[in-house]
Structures are given as structure tokens and as C-alpha cells.
Design an enzyme around this catalytic site. Structure first.
Site, PDB file in Angstrom:
ATOM      1  N   LYS A   7       0.819  -1.220   0.000  1.00  0.00           N
ATOM      2  CA  LYS A   7       0.000   0.000   0.000  1.00  0.00           C
ATOM      3  C   LYS A   7       0.847   1.262   0.000  1.00  0.00           C
ATOM      4  O   LYS A   7       0.464   2.252  -0.635  1.00  0.00           O
ATOM      5  CB  LYS A   7      -1.041   0.008   1.126  1.00  0.00           C
ATOM      6  CG  LYS A   7      -0.493  -0.013   2.528  1.00  0.00           C
ATOM      7  CD  LYS A   7      -1.637  -0.122   3.511  1.00  0.00           C
ATOM      8  CE  LYS A   7      -1.180   0.007   4.958  1.00  0.00           C
ATOM      9  NZ  LYS A   7       0.029  -0.744   5.332  1.00  0.00           N
TER      10      LYS A   7
ATOM     11  N   ARG B  60      -6.536   2.656  11.103  1.00  0.00           N
ATOM     12  CA  ARG B  60      -6.158   1.269  11.366  1.00  0.00           C
ATOM     13  C   ARG B  60      -7.061   0.616  12.398  1.00  0.00           C
ATOM     14  O   ARG B  60      -6.901  -0.573  12.672  1.00  0.00           O
ATOM     15  CB  ARG B  60      -4.732   1.241  11.904  1.00  0.00           C
ATOM     16  CG  ARG B  60      -3.678   0.830  10.877  1.00  0.00           C
ATOM     17  CD  ARG B  60      -2.344   0.928  11.567  1.00  0.00           C
ATOM     18  NE  ARG B  60      -1.303   0.109  11.050  1.00  0.00           N
ATOM     19  CZ  ARG B  60      -0.324   0.570  10.268  1.00  0.00           C
ATOM     20  NH1 ARG B  60      -0.340   1.808   9.839  1.00  0.00           N
ATOM     21  NH2 ARG B  60       0.653  -0.226   9.928  1.00  0.00           N
TER      22      ARG B  60
ATOM     23  N   ARG C  49      11.866  -7.278   2.423  1.00  0.00           N
ATOM     24  CA  ARG C  49      11.856  -5.835   2.193  1.00  0.00           C
ATOM     25  C   ARG C  49      13.094  -5.148   2.776  1.00  0.00           C
ATOM     26  O   ARG C  49      13.517  -5.444   3.876  1.00  0.00           O
ATOM     27  CB  ARG C  49      10.580  -5.258   2.837  1.00  0.00           C
ATOM     28  CG  ARG C  49      10.438  -3.775   2.697  1.00  0.00           C
ATOM     29  CD  ARG C  49       9.005  -3.355   2.883  1.00  0.00           C
ATOM     30  NE  ARG C  49       8.527  -3.514   4.263  1.00  0.00           N
ATOM     31  CZ  ARG C  49       7.274  -3.244   4.612  1.00  0.00           C
ATOM     32  NH1 ARG C  49       6.385  -2.866   3.708  1.00  0.00           N
ATOM     33  NH2 ARG C  49       6.901  -3.376   5.869  1.00  0.00           N
TER      34      ARG C  49
ATOM     35  N   ARG D  48      13.888  -2.737   7.916  1.00  0.00           N
ATOM     36  CA  ARG D  48      13.221  -1.888   8.900  1.00  0.00           C
ATOM     37  C   ARG D  48      13.258  -2.604  10.238  1.00  0.00           C
ATOM     38  O   ARG D  48      13.162  -3.826  10.304  1.00  0.00           O
ATOM     39  CB  ARG D  48      11.760  -1.685   8.483  1.00  0.00           C
ATOM     40  CG  ARG D  48      11.538  -0.391   7.758  1.00  0.00           C
ATOM     41  CD  ARG D  48      10.157  -0.312   7.182  1.00  0.00           C
ATOM     42  NE  ARG D  48       9.074  -0.556   8.155  1.00  0.00           N
ATOM     43  CZ  ARG D  48       7.797  -0.370   7.879  1.00  0.00           C
ATOM     44  NH1 ARG D  48       7.431   0.060   6.688  1.00  0.00           N
ATOM     45  NH2 ARG D  48       6.881  -0.610   8.784  1.00  0.00           N
TER      46      ARG D  48
ATOM     47  N   ARG E 170       2.682  -7.890  13.905  1.00  0.00           N
ATOM     48  CA  ARG E 170       1.947  -6.842  13.187  1.00  0.00           C
ATOM     49  C   ARG E 170       0.743  -7.424  12.455  1.00  0.00           C
ATOM     50  O   ARG E 170      -0.313  -6.801  12.373  1.00  0.00           O
ATOM     51  CB  ARG E 170       2.886  -6.114  12.210  1.00  0.00           C
ATOM     52  CG  ARG E 170       3.864  -5.202  12.959  1.00  0.00           C
ATOM     53  CD  ARG E 170       5.009  -4.760  12.090  1.00  0.00           C
ATOM     54  NE  ARG E 170       4.591  -3.881  11.033  1.00  0.00           N
ATOM     55  CZ  ARG E 170       5.254  -3.739   9.875  1.00  0.00           C
ATOM     56  NH1 ARG E 170       6.339  -4.459   9.645  1.00  0.00           N
ATOM     57  NH2 ARG E 170       4.823  -2.901   8.983  1.00  0.00           N
TER      58      ARG E 170
HETATM   59  P1  AMP Z   1       3.441   1.393   8.620  1.00  0.00           P
HETATM   60  O1  AMP Z   1       4.630   1.978   7.956  1.00  0.00           O
HETATM   61  O2  AMP Z   1       2.133   1.954   8.110  1.00  0.00           O
HETATM   62  O3  AMP Z   1       3.444  -0.109   8.628  1.00  0.00           O
HETATM   63  O4  AMP Z   1       3.504   1.853  10.161  1.00  0.00           O
HETATM   64  C1  AMP Z   1       4.594   1.488  10.991  1.00  0.00           C
HETATM   65  C2  AMP Z   1       4.177   1.514  12.449  1.00  0.00           C
HETATM   66  O5  AMP Z   1       3.749   2.841  12.821  1.00  0.00           O
HETATM   67  C3  AMP Z   1       3.009   0.619  12.819  1.00  0.00           C
HETATM   68  O6  AMP Z   1       3.400  -0.729  13.040  1.00  0.00           O
HETATM   69  C4  AMP Z   1       2.497   1.307  14.083  1.00  0.00           C
HETATM   70  O7  AMP Z   1       3.331   1.029  15.191  1.00  0.00           O
HETATM   71  C5  AMP Z   1       2.659   2.775  13.738  1.00  0.00           C
HETATM   72  N1  AMP Z   1       1.460   3.328  13.058  1.00  0.00           N
HETATM   73  C6  AMP Z   1       1.370   3.808  11.783  1.00  0.00           C
HETATM   74  N2  AMP Z   1       0.128   4.216  11.485  1.00  0.00           N
HETATM   75  C7  AMP Z   1      -0.616   3.980  12.597  1.00  0.00           C
HETATM   76  C8  AMP Z   1      -1.990   4.154  12.927  1.00  0.00           C
HETATM   77  N3  AMP Z   1      -2.874   4.651  12.023  1.00  0.00           N
HETATM   78  N4  AMP Z   1      -2.401   3.804  14.167  1.00  0.00           N
HETATM   79  C9  AMP Z   1      -1.538   3.308  15.079  1.00  0.00           C
HETATM   80  N5  AMP Z   1      -0.233   3.088  14.836  1.00  0.00           N
HETATM   81  C10 AMP Z   1       0.242   3.414  13.607  1.00  0.00           C
END
Ligand code: AMP
Length: 233
Positions: free
Chosen positions: A19, A94, A131, A164, A175
Site C-alpha cells: 500500500k 487502522r 523488504r 526496517r 503486526r
Molecule cells: P506502517 O509503515 O504503516 O506499517 O507503520 C509502521 C508503524 O507505525 C506501525 O506498526 C504502528 O506502530 C505505527 N502506526 C502507523 N500508522 C498507525 C496508525 N494509524 N495507528 C496506530 N499506529 C500506527
């Protein structure tokens, strides 16, 4: 822009569904800002800000930061002038409370178009383990698809490629567990809407890009949204 309707897009999907990449490409092609909550939080961690300190450990465990905190960040971001023609949200909402908060933020604005990219769990684990991200510019690279002789350096800027911190298998599984627990119910929250559509993400990035574009165009047309996404050559 006159009174053209804004293209307000939310892209949903589990970690590793692509995404981020798809949101980035779509936003760039349409000239809209991409708003990624994961990027905002990672930048905060890197800069060592107060916010960064507050969220670092939570992110490294693969858990979600609080709804209140993330909703405040998004509310502020969507108040900026650059979203007047629309935006592409990636990684938010989320949870059901975040989706409700977004509905509230959107009151009086043009409708939301919500697209979910669906991919089976085992494929997600495989992808996320492969990744790599560039330490310098943040570009995403899939180690499986990259030429192994060039995989050690970023193709865009020559920076070092690293995993990462939250992409180890244990954290990825956590996750995904969090995704099924907190995020699936939020998808149910949207799924009855006419402005919602799921697409198959277990295809090539090019096929997914095409499907995303077509789906968003159809959803926008279905409601008489004046601003149509433009097809890419
Ligand atoms: P992502 O890059 O979108 O996978 O986000 C990385 C991490 O940031 C996630 O595993 C969460 O710890 C935090 N995070 C990002 N977006 C959100 C959200 N909308 N709500 C809560 N935590 C978030």
C-alpha cells in the site's frame, strides 16, 4: 480548481500489501499529497523529537500507537491547504475509532474513496522479510525482485539498504496479529459503503497499480465526483 470535487482516497491493507508503494505512485500521478502515518512516525523517531521518543518502543514491538495520538496528527495534517484537491492516506485509519474519527474530520468535505489491497498472510510474511529500505532516502526495495549484485545499494541515491527495525519475522507476525485483531473490524466498518472496494494485491505491482487506478476511477465516477484520476500511459 473551481468547485471540482476533491479526490480523497484511503488505501487500506495489511503490512506488506504494497500500500505504501501504491499510495506513493498514485499520489504522484495525480499530483496529490500522500499522507503516510508510518512515515510521519518514523521521521519523528529519526529526528529524536518528543513524539519520536513516545512512539519508538511501540513501533519496534509492532504494536499500534494510541488512537488519540495518531488521530490528532492526521487531523492537523488534513487541515493544511495542500489537501484542497484531495489526498491519499496510507496507514490510517487502522482501527474502528480511527475510522470514526476520520469520518468526523471529513464532515463537510468531499466523500472518501476507500480501497483495500488484499493479500494472503503467508505471502505478506515472505514479502516483508525480503523488504529493505534505503537508510538515506527511505525508498522501499524488495530484496527478492532486486538484482542481487545491486541490492546492497539504493538505486535512487546509492544509500545503504537496511531492514526496517519492525520487519523481523517475529515482529511481522505480531503486526499481522494486530492487523487481524484491530484493523479487520475497521474494514468491516467500511465494507458496506458504496465508496468502498477491495482489490486483489497478490499480483504484480504493475497489475495492482492498474487495478487501483481503475477502481478509484469507477468509485469516483459512481458518485459523480468531478475530478477523475487520470490514466497513466
Ligand atoms: P506502517 O509503515 O504503516 O506499517 O507503520 C509502521 C508503524 O507505525 C506501525 O506498526 C504502528 O506502530 C505505527 N502506526 C502507523 N500508522 C498507525 C496508525 N494509524 N495507528 C496506530 N499506529 C500506527
Amino acid at each position: 480548481m473551481g468547485d471540482a470535487v476533491a479526490l480523497n482516497v484511503v488505501i487500506l491493507g495489511p503490512p506488506g500489501a504494497g500500500k505504501g508503494t501504491q499510495a506513493e505512485r498514485f499520489a504522484r500521478a495525480q499530483g496529490l499529497p500522500k499522507i503516510s502515518t508510518g512515515d510521519i512516525l518514523r521521521e519523528a523517531v529519526q529526528s529524536g523529537s518528543e513524539l519520536g521518543h513516545a512512539v519508538q518502543a511501540i513501533m519496534e514491538r509492532g504494536e499500534l500507537v494510541s488512537d488519540k495520538l495518531i488521530t490528532g496528527i492526521v487531523r492537523e495534517r488534513l487541515d493544511r491547504a495542500d489537501v484542497s484537491a484531495g489526498f491519499v492516506l496510507d496507514g490510517f485509519p487502522r482501527t474502528v475509532p480511527q475510522a470514526r474519527a476520520l469520518d468526523e474530520i471529513m464532515v463537510g468535505r468531499d466523500p472518501l474513496i476507500v480501497v483495500e489491497i488484499r493479500v494472503p498472510d503467508e505471502e505478506l510474511v515472505r514479502r516483508v522479510r525480503a523488504r529493505r529500505v534505503c537508510h538515506s532516502c527511505g525508498a522501499n526495495v524488495s530484496a527478492f525482485s532486486a538484482d542481487p549484485s545491486r541490492a546492497a545499494r539504493c538505486e535512487k541515491c546509492g544509500g545503504e539498504l537496511v531492514s526496517r527495525a519492525d520487519d523481523s519475522e517475529a515482529v511481522v507476525r505480531e503486526r499481522l496479529r494486530v492487523y487481524w485483531r484491530d484493523t479487520r473490524p475497521m474494514i468491516d466498518y467500511y465494507s458496506g459503503r458504496t465508496m468502498f472496494q477491495a482489490i486483489d494485491g497478490a499480483q504484480s505491482p504493475e497489475q495492482v497499480r492498474h487495478m487501483l487506478l481503475t477502481t478509484i476511477a469507477e468509485l469516483a465516477a459512481g458518485t459523480g465526483t468531478a475530478t477523475q484520476p487520470e490514466a497513466q500511459p
